[in-house]
Design a protein around this motif. Structure first.
Motif, PDB file in Angstrom:
ATOM      1  N   UNK A  83      12.876   6.987   0.391  1.00  9.74           N
ATOM      2  CA  UNK A  83      12.524   5.791  -0.363  1.00  9.74           C
ATOM      3  C   UNK A  83      11.053   5.455  -0.286  1.00  9.74           C
ATOM      4  N   UNK A  84      10.435   5.734   0.851  1.00 11.62           N
ATOM      5  CA  UNK A  84       9.005   5.451   0.991  1.00 11.62           C
ATOM      6  C   UNK A  84       8.191   6.338   0.057  1.00 11.62           C
ATOM      7  N   UNK A  85       8.511   7.631   0.015  1.00 15.68           N
ATOM      8  CA  UNK A  85       7.809   8.529  -0.884  1.00 15.68           C
ATOM      9  C   UNK A  85       8.054   8.180  -2.338  1.00 15.68           C
ATOM     10  N   UNK A  86       9.318   7.927  -2.691  1.00  9.90           N
ATOM     11  CA  UNK A  86       9.660   7.647  -4.091  1.00  9.90           C
ATOM     12  C   UNK A  86       9.109   6.306  -4.543  1.00  9.90           C
ATOM     13  N   UNK A  87       9.163   5.285  -3.686  1.00  9.62           N
ATOM     14  CA  UNK A  87       8.673   3.956  -4.067  1.00  9.62           C
ATOM     15  C   UNK A  87       7.170   3.956  -4.286  1.00  9.62           C
ATOM     16  N   UNK A  88       6.431   4.681  -3.450  1.00 10.20           N
ATOM     17  CA  UNK A  88       4.984   4.765  -3.651  1.00 10.20           C
ATOM     18  C   UNK A  88       4.676   5.688  -4.828  1.00 10.20           C
ATOM     19  N   UNK A  89       5.422   6.795  -4.935  1.00  6.89           N
ATOM     20  CA  UNK A  89       5.224   7.693  -6.065  1.00  6.89           C
ATOM     21  C   UNK A  89       5.446   6.998  -7.395  1.00  6.89           C
ATOM     22  N   UNK A  90       6.413   6.087  -7.448  1.00  6.70           N
ATOM     23  CA  UNK A  90       6.702   5.322  -8.662  1.00  6.70           C
ATOM     24  C   UNK A  90       5.823   4.087  -8.783  1.00  6.70           C
ATOM     25  N   UNK A  91       5.001   3.816  -7.777  1.00  3.57           N
ATOM     26  CA  UNK A  91       4.108   2.652  -7.707  1.00  3.57           C
ATOM     27  C   UNK A  91       4.882   1.339  -7.733  1.00  3.57           C
ATOM     28  N   UNK A  92       6.130   1.366  -7.195  1.00  2.00           N
ATOM     29  CA  UNK A  92       6.810   0.095  -6.940  1.00  2.00           C
ATOM     30  C   UNK A  92       5.964  -0.704  -5.958  1.00  2.00           C
ATOM     31  N   UNK A  93       5.532  -0.027  -4.902  1.00  2.00           N
ATOM     32  CA  UNK A  93       4.540  -0.555  -3.968  1.00  2.00           C
ATOM     33  C   UNK A  93       3.457   0.505  -3.815  1.00  2.00           C
ATOM     34  N   UNK A  94       2.341   0.112  -3.243  1.00  4.99           N
ATOM     35  CA  UNK A  94       1.249   1.062  -3.074  1.00  4.99           C
ATOM     36  C   UNK A  94       1.175   1.627  -1.666  1.00  4.99           C
ATOM     37  N   UNK A  95       2.052   1.158  -0.779  1.00  4.78           N
ATOM     38  CA  UNK A  95       2.084   1.690   0.579  1.00  4.78           C
ATOM     39  C   UNK A  95       3.409   1.375   1.242  1.00  4.78           C
ATOM     40  N   UNK A  96       3.786   2.220   2.211  1.00  7.24           N
ATOM     41  CA  UNK A  96       5.058   2.056   2.903  1.00  7.24           C
ATOM     42  C   UNK A  96       4.986   2.763   4.249  1.00  7.24           C
TER      43      UNK A  96
ATOM     44  N   UNK B  66      -2.619  10.841 -11.994  1.00  3.57           N
ATOM     45  CA  UNK B  66      -1.465  11.098 -12.852  1.00  3.57           C
ATOM     46  C   UNK B  66      -0.282  10.226 -12.434  1.00  3.57           C
ATOM     47  N   UNK B  67       0.528   9.827 -13.401  1.00  4.15           N
ATOM     48  CA  UNK B  67       1.673   8.964 -13.130  1.00  4.15           C
ATOM     49  C   UNK B  67       2.937   9.575 -13.726  1.00  4.15           C
ATOM     50  N   UNK B  68       4.058   9.438 -13.049  1.00  3.35           N
ATOM     51  CA  UNK B  68       5.307   9.947 -13.609  1.00  3.35           C
ATOM     52  C   UNK B  68       5.858   9.050 -14.708  1.00  3.35           C
TER      53      UNK B  68
END
Length: 471
Positions: free
Chosen positions: A164-177, A463-465
């Motif tokens: 979740x930490x990787x996916x949430x930052x990768x999706x820019x839900x948050x910018x750090x975790x 780049x953004x997904x």
């Protein structure tokens, strides 16, 4: 700045450094930053990166931050910054369930020092993030929570156990975790999800107030939108007087005087062509920034995976000894089997593994890390696999694939050395490819300096997904 503008201003909203500076400078309100993060989380339920949002608590903290800012008080460098963390870091009175059924309803009576340091510096925790059950798994699967998706391609693995930490930052839900790393669990989800992750030197950050797995190998660390963002977080997390961001300089990309070693075996063997090409390009970028890149001789790594397993597995089995005996059916099948395997490691084997670890550390420090400041490797030998290839139904090839995913990260965890993962390109499917930089103990500043130089020169983090499939 309104919430609508913040949501649309990707240059600020998507980058931890830019967003934290806008918040501290008063150009963005904490309420708007938190509302935007909550909205992004709600917009991608199919990603399954978030276990629970603390909307009321996060907004209350945001309003408090804004009131304080209006009165001329800034809590610290992260004032008003929304973050979320792997569901294994304690917050007093809040649920912490470690991706498990065993810990369902668990509310600790104290807070992790790391979470406390982030919040003292002004960060706002907006929720709990998906993880492998008890941090046992590198793919993002969880028998109780379902699988965490990869923001770049839903059918691909997200990496784990800090999925979740990787996916949430990768999706820019948050910018750090926050994540944890016992065998690659920060670096893998960060690199696989196209962002940056730092496994610090074992012992640099306190392990108190987080779910235990292996007391010898467990390490907490950050996942964030860049190496500079990692440096900003690490300065707060380490609380040791070191300004890791200052060590990066002003972004001149100058790596003069730095020697970066390319291992002569193990890490660079049997690479998929796309991975090999991306690694060659990364070495060229670092050399172009002024680093000396040379081949270094590696000690034999053949036994490192076994040594690691003979340390972490019996330690994890001891942690779970009572509940495994009393509630075996409340564990996922794969997790239960791994813990049972750990219980079969006898005391003599465990003691011998600890001695072998000491010898392996000495060989690395006296060998390649005496010849070079850092080592450069791929994060994985092959491109990101699809989740279907590592599910139980995938058959006998599943275990081999899972072992291969962490083949280049687990040895570094066993040694206790720091390592950084950051993107080095994208494969033919558009999925991220990542490099790994490895240093001697307490080389975090040097790792982050090299990572920052590579990121600035390549622009891969820009780049953004496409998140529309997860809506």
């Amino acid at each position: 700045m309104t919430g609508e503008v913040l949501c649309g201003d990707r240059a600020i909203a998507d980058d931890l450094v830019a967003l934290s500076e806008a918040l501290v400078g008063g150009r963005v309100r904490a309420v708007d930053a938190v509302e935007a993060a909550l909205a992004r989380a709600r917009a991608v339920p199919g990603l399954n990166a978030v276990v629970e949002l603390d909307e009321a608590g996060a907004l209350a903290q945001a309003h408090a931050c804004d009131r304080e800012h209006a009165q001329g008080h800034v809590r610290g460098p992260l004032h008003g910054l929304p973050l979320a963390h792997k569901d294994m870091f304690y917050r007093a009175g809040a649920l912490t369930e470690a991706g498990s059924r065993i810990w369902r309803g668990h509310r600790p009576d104290h807070t992790s020092p790391l979470v406390a340091r982030l919040e003292k510096a002004g960060a706002i925790t907006i929720g709990r993030l998906h993880m492998a059950e008890f941090a046992l798994g590198p793919t993002g699967h969880n028998a109780h929570l379902g699988r965490c998706g990869n923001p770049w391609h839903g059918p691909a693995i997200s990496g784990g156990s800090s999925s979740g930490s990787g996916a949430a930052v990768g999706a820019r839900i948050v910018t750090g975790a926050l994540g944890s790393d016992t065998g690659g669990s920060i670096r893998l989800p960060a690199g696989i999800c196209g962002v940056a992750g730092l496994k610090p030197t074992n012992g640099l950050l306190p392990a108190a107030g987080m779910m235990p797995l292996s007391h010898t190998l467990d390490t907490a660390g950050p996942i964030a939108t860049s190496s500079r963002a990692l440096a900003r977080l690490l300065t707060v997390l380490a609380a040791n007087g070191t300004d890791y961001e200052a060590a990066l300089g002003c972004g001149t990309n100058d790596l003069s005087g730095l020697t970066i070693g390319l291992p002569d075996r193990h890490f660079l063997q049997d690479l998929a062509p796309q991975v090999a090409a991306a690694l060659d390009a990364a070495a060229g970028v670092l050399a172009g920034a002024g680093a000396r890149v040379r081949t270094v001789t590696m000690p034999d790594q053949a036994s490192h995976a076994r040594i690691a397993a003979e340390i972490w597995a019996p330690e994890a089995a001891r942690v779970h000894q009572r509940t495994l005996a009393a509630r075996p059916d409340d564990y996922g099948e794969q997790v239960r089997n791994r813990l049972l395997d750990g219980a079969r490691v006898d005391a003599d084997t465990y003691a011998a593994a600890l001695l072998a670890r000491d010898a392996a550390r000495a060989a690395m420090l006296g060998g390649p890390l005496a010849e070079a400041d850092l080592l450069l490797t791929p994060l994985m030998r092959k491109p990101v696999p699809l989740a279907a290839t590592v599910e139980a139904a995938a058959g006998p090839a599943m275990q081999a694939m899972i072992a291969e995913i962490s083949a280049l990260t687990r040895p570094i965890s066993m040694l206790g050395f720091p390592a950084l993962a950051t993107p080095m390109g994208f494969d033919a499917r558009g999925l991220p490819l990542a490099l790994q930089l490895i240093g001697a103990p307490l080389a975090e500043a040097t790792l982050l300096r090299a990572g920052d130089a590579h990121e600035r020169a390549t622009g891969f983090l820009a780049r953004r997904p496409d998140l529309s499939p997860f809506a």
